[in-house]
Design a protein around this motif. Structure first.
Motif, PDB file in Angstrom:
ATOM      1  N   ASP A  87      10.330   1.058 -11.319  1.00 22.19           N
ATOM      2  CA  ASP A  87      11.043   0.455 -10.192  1.00 22.19           C
ATOM      3  C   ASP A  87      10.076   0.194  -9.033  1.00 22.19           C
ATOM      4  O   ASP A  87      10.069  -0.889  -8.442  1.00 22.19           O
ATOM      5  CB  ASP A  87      12.174   1.395  -9.776  1.00 22.19           C
ATOM      6  N   LEU A  88       9.243   1.179  -8.729  1.00 24.60           N
ATOM      7  CA  LEU A  88       8.283   1.039  -7.633  1.00 24.60           C
ATOM      8  C   LEU A  88       7.218  -0.013  -7.949  1.00 24.60           C
ATOM      9  O   LEU A  88       6.835  -0.809  -7.085  1.00 24.60           O
ATOM     10  CB  LEU A  88       7.631   2.389  -7.337  1.00 24.60           C
ATOM     11  N   LEU A  89       6.752  -0.025  -9.194  1.00 23.18           N
ATOM     12  CA  LEU A  89       5.734  -1.011  -9.567  1.00 23.18           C
ATOM     13  C   LEU A  89       6.281  -2.436  -9.520  1.00 23.18           C
ATOM     14  O   LEU A  89       5.576  -3.366  -9.108  1.00 23.18           O
ATOM     15  CB  LEU A  89       5.169  -0.694 -10.954  1.00 23.18           C
ATOM     16  N   LEU A  90       7.519  -2.602  -9.939  1.00 16.86           N
ATOM     17  CA  LEU A  90       8.130  -3.930  -9.852  1.00 16.86           C
ATOM     18  C   LEU A  90       8.297  -4.354  -8.395  1.00 16.86           C
ATOM     19  O   LEU A  90       8.161  -5.534  -8.062  1.00 16.86           O
ATOM     20  CB  LEU A  90       9.467  -3.960 -10.592  1.00 16.86           C
ATOM     21  N   LEU A  91       8.553  -3.386  -7.524  1.00 18.92           N
ATOM     22  CA  LEU A  91       8.611  -3.680  -6.093  1.00 18.92           C
ATOM     23  C   LEU A  91       7.252  -4.155  -5.581  1.00 18.92           C
ATOM     24  O   LEU A  91       7.169  -5.086  -4.778  1.00 18.92           O
ATOM     25  CB  LEU A  91       9.083  -2.445  -5.318  1.00 18.92           C
ATOM     26  N   VAL A  92       6.184  -3.557  -6.089  1.00 15.91           N
ATOM     27  CA  VAL A  92       4.831  -4.005  -5.715  1.00 15.91           C
ATOM     28  C   VAL A  92       4.618  -5.444  -6.180  1.00 15.91           C
ATOM     29  O   VAL A  92       4.080  -6.272  -5.434  1.00 15.91           O
ATOM     30  CB  VAL A  92       3.745  -3.074  -6.304  1.00 15.91           C
TER      31      VAL A  92
ATOM     32  N   ALA B 143       0.836  -1.211   0.000  1.00 16.03           N
ATOM     33  CA  ALA B 143       0.000   0.000   0.000  1.00 16.03           C
ATOM     34  C   ALA B 143       0.868   1.257   0.000  1.00 16.03           C
ATOM     35  O   ALA B 143       0.607   2.202  -0.757  1.00 16.03           O
ATOM     36  CB  ALA B 143      -0.929  -0.010   1.214  1.00 16.03           C
ATOM     37  N   VAL B 144       1.911   1.265   0.821  1.00 13.87           N
ATOM     38  CA  VAL B 144       2.808   2.431   0.886  1.00 13.87           C
ATOM     39  C   VAL B 144       3.506   2.648  -0.452  1.00 13.87           C
ATOM     40  O   VAL B 144       3.605   3.778  -0.944  1.00 13.87           O
ATOM     41  CB  VAL B 144       3.835   2.262   2.030  1.00 13.87           C
TER      42      VAL B 144
END
Length: 164
Positions: free
Chosen positions: A56-61, A29-30
């Motif tokens: 990068d952030l989406l792959l982390l999700v 969520a963060v």
């Protein structure tokens, strides 16, 4: 006497898995909120850098979601399943390649460029090995278990039905 011990351990195990799932959900969520906020930077910075940040952030999700799936599967099946972890490794490697490829143009002509290329090649090799492992794991899961047929179960069945 050992039944209550096993039940207690199983309950504690479930609580720990639930806590891990809640934390992973909170992290997802963060990161999603951070991704949405990063969209606001599209006008202020380099589009390539901001897009790489968002990716990068989406792959982390995706990594977090795969870990959530692994926790859920472990709770449902009461066994550790390897495939979600292989997928996490693949996604993490792809994520790092994306980050390195965005930085690569700034390193052209510098000694770090060769290191960057070697690291990308190593990550590519890692992706290939993890993908092969995942493929072999899926293939093994499709095969009948060794205990069901002792190598000639189908032949015995055909002979038995033919003699009736």
């Amino acid at each position: 006497m050992t039944d209550w011990i096993e039940d207690t351990i199983e309950r504690v195990e479930n609580v720990v898995y639930l806590a891990v799932a809640v934390i992973l959900f909170a992290v997802a969520a963060v990161v999603i909120v951070k991704t949405v906020l990063t969209f606001g930077d599209l006008g202020s910075g380099s589009v390539t850098d901001v897009a790489a940040n968002i990716l990068d952030l989406l792959l982390l999700v995706f990594i977090v979601v795969e870990l959530l799936f692994a926790v859920r599967t472990t709770l449902a099946r009461r066994e550790l399943v390897a495939e979600p972890f292989l997928l996490v490794g693949i996604i993490a490697s792809i994520k790092e390649i994306v980050v390195l490829s965005v930085k690569a143009p700034d390193l052209v002509g510098k000694p770090e460029f060769a290191d960057n290329l070697r690291l990308m090649a190593l990550l590519t090799g890692t992706i290939i090995l993890l993908a092969l492992s995942s493929f072999m794991l899926r293939r093994k899961e499709r095969e009948p278990s060794e205990g069901t047929n002792s190598g000639h179960g189908a032949d015995e069945e055909a002979q038995t039905s033919g003699s009736r």
